[in-house]
Design a protein around this motif. Structure first.
Motif, short mmCIF file in Angstrom:
data_model
loop_
_atom_site.label_atom_id
_atom_site.label_comp_id
_atom_site.label_asym_id
_atom_site.label_seq_id
_atom_site.Cartn_x
_atom_site.Cartn_y
_atom_site.Cartn_z
N MET A 1 -18.78 74.64 48.78
CA MET A 1 -19.72 73.53 48.82
C MET A 1 -19.00 72.23 49.11
SD MET A 1 -22.35 72.27 45.85
CE MET A 1 -23.40 70.85 46.12
N LYS A 2 -19.46 71.49 50.10
CA LYS A 2 -18.83 70.23 50.46
C LYS A 2 -19.30 69.12 49.52
CE LYS A 2 -18.45 71.31 55.39
NZ LYS A 2 -18.81 70.89 56.74
N THR A 3 -18.48 68.09 49.40
CA THR A 3 -18.89 66.90 48.68
C THR A 3 -18.83 65.72 49.64
OG1 THR A 3 -16.67 66.25 48.01
CG2 THR A 3 -17.79 67.87 46.62
N ALA A 4 -19.33 64.58 49.17
CA ALA A 4 -19.35 63.40 50.04
C ALA A 4 -17.96 62.87 50.30
CB ALA A 4 -20.20 62.31 49.38
N SER A 5 -16.99 63.17 49.43
CA SER A 5 -15.68 62.56 49.53
C SER A 5 -14.66 63.39 50.31
CB SER A 5 -15.13 62.28 48.12
OG SER A 5 -15.06 63.48 47.37
N VAL A 6 -14.88 64.70 50.42
CA VAL A 6 -13.93 65.55 51.12
C VAL A 6 -14.68 66.47 52.08
CG1 VAL A 6 -12.21 65.50 49.28
CG2 VAL A 6 -13.94 67.29 49.28
N PRO A 7 -14.05 66.83 53.22
CA PRO A 7 -14.74 67.68 54.19
C PRO A 7 -14.83 69.14 53.77
CG PRO A 7 -12.52 67.18 54.94
CD PRO A 7 -12.74 66.36 53.71
N TRP A 8 -13.93 69.59 52.90
CA TRP A 8 -13.91 70.96 52.41
C TRP A 8 -13.13 71.02 51.11
CZ3 TRP A 8 -8.78 72.00 52.33
CH2 TRP A 8 -7.97 71.39 53.31
N ILE A 9 -13.40 72.08 50.33
CA ILE A 9 -12.77 72.26 49.04
C ILE A 9 -11.56 73.17 49.17
CG2 ILE A 9 -13.09 73.13 46.68
CD1 ILE A 9 -14.65 70.58 47.31
N PHE A 10 -10.44 72.76 48.58
CA PHE A 10 -9.23 73.56 48.61
C PHE A 10 -9.37 74.78 47.70
CE2 PHE A 10 -5.19 74.72 46.62
CZ PHE A 10 -4.41 75.00 47.73
N SER A 11 -8.94 75.93 48.21
CA SER A 11 -8.87 77.15 47.41
C SER A 11 -7.49 77.75 47.54
CB SER A 11 -9.93 78.16 47.85
OG SER A 11 -9.72 79.40 47.20
N LYS A 12 -6.82 77.94 46.42
CA LYS A 12 -5.48 78.53 46.47
C LYS A 12 -5.53 80.00 46.88
CE LYS A 12 -5.12 79.84 41.58
NZ LYS A 12 -4.36 79.62 40.33
N LYS A 13 -6.70 80.62 46.73
CA LYS A 13 -6.83 82.05 47.04
C LYS A 13 -6.78 82.33 48.54
CE LYS A 13 -9.56 83.06 42.89
NZ LYS A 13 -10.86 83.54 42.38
N SER A 14 -6.93 81.30 49.35
CA SER A 14 -6.91 81.51 50.81
C SER A 14 -5.89 80.60 51.50
CB SER A 14 -8.29 81.26 51.40
OG SER A 14 -8.75 79.95 51.10
N ALA A 15 -4.88 80.16 50.73
CA ALA A 15 -3.91 79.20 51.25
C ALA A 15 -2.54 79.83 51.46
CB ALA A 15 -3.79 78.02 50.30
N VAL A 16 -1.78 79.21 52.36
CA VAL A 16 -0.37 79.54 52.60
C VAL A 16 0.40 78.22 52.72
CG1 VAL A 16 1.27 80.45 54.31
CG2 VAL A 16 -0.76 81.77 53.71
N LEU A 17 1.60 78.20 52.17
CA LEU A 17 2.48 77.04 52.31
C LEU A 17 3.42 77.24 53.48
CD1 LEU A 17 3.65 74.35 51.15
CD2 LEU A 17 5.21 75.77 49.80
N ILE A 18 3.48 76.26 54.38
CA ILE A 18 4.43 76.28 55.50
C ILE A 18 5.45 75.17 55.28
CG2 ILE A 18 4.75 76.12 57.99
CD1 ILE A 18 1.84 76.94 58.35
N VAL A 19 6.71 75.55 55.18
CA VAL A 19 7.81 74.60 55.01
C VAL A 19 8.46 74.42 56.37
CG1 VAL A 19 9.92 74.06 53.77
CG2 VAL A 19 8.14 75.43 52.65
N VAL A 20 8.30 73.25 56.95
CA VAL A 20 8.71 73.01 58.33
C VAL A 20 10.13 72.45 58.41
CG1 VAL A 20 8.17 71.76 60.46
CG2 VAL A 20 6.31 72.63 59.02
N ASP A 21 11.03 73.22 58.99
CA ASP A 21 12.34 72.75 59.47
C ASP A 21 13.20 72.04 58.42
OD1 ASP A 21 11.31 73.74 61.78
OD2 ASP A 21 11.36 71.87 62.90
#
Length: 209
Positions: A1-21
């Motif tokens: 569900m979107k809110t007025a302040s952010v375009p989308w809600i973060f979910s750690k269940k579908s995230a990956v961390l990319i450490v660049v260079d």
């Protein structure tokens, strides 16, 4: 569900961390392509890597690699002539990820030859499958250089319909002006800019997402 302040809600269940260079040739004092801000922000990056590991968010690394025997990135070296002779050379310590962020045996290090970490690499394939087929929809980007490889990778992720979290105090820029310019444009049209503390709160405290 979107809110007025952010375009989308973060979910750690579908995230990956990319450490660049975060390589020795960018981070260490006196290195050929030294980025002092990347070294300054190492503590925040380390906290994020450790937090993601603890909460089972996969961590991927990129390493920018050039060769002695031929010029694999001729336009890059044209703009940075020092790289025609030295820097980020394959099989040297310079391309290794700094020891503070040392990849674990089961974590991938993606070698790349362009600023965009998606270009001619296996990054997208890994993202599409590292948590199971088509689970990942969000990439967290930290590393260096803010307005070059990090921004290029963030834009490329956006073009592939990944949600982008760009961490304001865990991306190291060449100077504060270009760093801030990237944060401004990312936040307007390419992703969500979050500070380390804000992101860790999302990961640690909001366990249901």
């Amino acid at each position: 569900m979107k809110t007025a302040s952010v375009p989308w809600i973060f979910s750690k269940k579908s995230a990956v961390l990319i450490v660049v260079d975060m390589q020795n040739d960018f981070v260490r004092e006196g290195a050929v392509m030294e980025v002092p801000m990347a070294r300054e922000f190492l503590p925040q990056m380390k906290r994020l890597v450790e937090t993601c590991r603890k909460h089972e968010i996969p961590v991927l690394f990129t390493s920018h690699v050039l060769y002695d025997h031929y010029d694999v990135s001729p336009l890059e070296t044209a703009y940075n002539p020092v790289l025609q002779q030295k820097g980020m050379r394959a099989s040297t310590d310079g391309i290794q990820i700094v020891s503070e962020l040392e990849p674990q045996p089961d974590e991938h290090v993606i070698h790349k030859h362009r600023y965009d970490a998606f270009y001619n690499t296996q990054l997208e394939t890994l993202l599409r499958n590292v948590r199971g087929p088509h689970v990942v929809d969000t990439v967290i980007i930290i590393g260096t250089v803010t307005n070059i490889c990090c921004e290029s990778t963030a834009r490329s992720a956006f073009m592939r319909d990944f949600k982008v979290v760009f961490v304001s105090d865990a991306n190291g820029g060449l100077d504060s002006e270009s760093h801030q310019a990237t944060l401004n444009i990312i936040s307007k049209v390419f992703g969500r800019v979050m500070a380390t503390e804000e992101l860790i709160e999302e990961i640690v405290e909001k366990n249901d997402r």
